[in-house]
Design a protein around this motif. Structure first.
Motif: not given
Lengths: 202, 128
Positions: A102, A105-106, A109, A136-137, A140-141
């Motif tokens: 997580k 991913t952040k 972003r 990145v999307q 995030e998903q």
């Protein structure tokens, strides 16, 4: 992700760019100024040397060292863009020794947001953003690393039909249609090697 | 008297030095630096080269940067972010904007006024 994985990721990224530097140059000669392969390879080879000389003690440290070199040694537009992205990724990763998915991913972003801000770019302009943003999307998903691989390849290929409205290629107008964007291609290596390293460790 | 220094950033070392030479001739009061090319003199722009230019401005408390093409702006932005004095980027034509900028800077105007004058240069035509 620990420091070894981060180093392995950037090492493979550098190796893939080196292997494909002529291809990147050829793509850049079609729509840009023809220096993308040479610039990226020069900078990333320096990143490899630096990683061996002064190993960092966290994933954030590995990425930060690479960011500094991209800013000072890569040149072109890709130097400040990759450099700014890696710098933001590094600060989001901080000095933690083990980074969760997580948090990674952040950090990515923050990286794509830095590219968009530095380059004043959005999606659909035939640039590296057209790989970074969908990649990145997807993360995030909650996409898997395997799924990310497919999404990145598709996003890269989608730049063929786009008309460039940013960067040197924008001067070509409609003549930029029909070519892969070199920045999107090098960005695809960045995410494909990340997916590969993460997949292997899971 | 000038406190605002001017930085001319170009992909070409010769072009940056040429702009400096031309504009210094037109306004000798202005403090300027040419930051053209890569570290090795090759074509390109480099934040460290630009940063050294900013540091070289003698007696200036602020600076304004003018750039030529594309990535020059991004590298100037990075240099401005790590500079020890406040630096503004002027979105202006290098030669005409540079002339407006050295004139204002020569009158001792601050960076905001110098930047504004440079950006107005987009309205200057050559034939009318």
């Amino acid at each position: 992700m620990d420091k070894q994985m981060a180093a392995e990721w950037l090492k493979r990224f550098a190796e893939t760019v080196e292997k494909n530097k002529e291809e990147l140059t050829k793509l850049d000669q079609a729509v840009g100024d023809g220096d993308h392969g040479i610039n990226m390879n020069r900078g990333l080879q320096e990143v490899l040397r630096k990683m061996e000389e002064v190993p960092a003690d966290s994933p954030g440290g590995v990425v930060k060292a690479a960011a500094m070199i991209c800013i000072s040694k890569v040149g072109g537009a890709s130097g400040p863009l990759y450099g700014s992205a890696l710098m933001k990724i590094a600060s989001a990763l901080g000095d933690e020794e083990d980074v969760e998915g997580k948090q990674l991913t952040k950090a990515l972003r923050d990286g794509v947001d830095a590219i968009k801000k530095r380059g004043r770019a959005e999606e659909g302009e035939k640039t590296m953003v057209d790989v970074w943003e969908p990649a990145v999307q997807a993360l995030e998903q909650g996409s898997s690393w395997q799924e990310l691989t497919e999404i990145v390849k598709k996003a890269r290929d989608n730049t063929i039909d786009m008309k460039a409205t940013k960067g040197r290629a924008a001067y070509l107008g409609d003549r930029s249609i029909g070519h892969l964007d070199p920045g999107a291609v090098s960005s695809s290596y960045f995410f494909l090697e990340l997916a590969c390293v993460m997949e292997e460790s899971s | 008297m000038s406190r605002t220094g001017l930085i001319f950033v170009s992909h070409s070392r010769k072009l940056a030095e040429g702009v400096k030479e031309l504009l210094e001739n037109m306004q000798p009061e202005a403090v300027t630096a040419a930051c053209g090319g890569e570290e090795d003199g090759g074509i390109g722009t480099n934040p460290e080269v630009i940063q050294r230019g900013i540091e070289s401005l003698e007696g200036c408390t602020e600076a304004v940067i003018l750039t030529d093409l594309g990535s020059a702006w991004m590298n100037a932005e990075i240099a401005s972010e790590i500079s020890s004095i406040p630096v503004l980027l002027a979105d202006a034509p290098l030669v005409e904007g540079g002339l407006a900028a050295v004139v204002e800077a020569g009158f001792g105007k601050d960076a905001a006024a110098v930047k504004e004058a440079a950006e107005k240069a987009w309205d200057m035509r050559k034939s009318t």
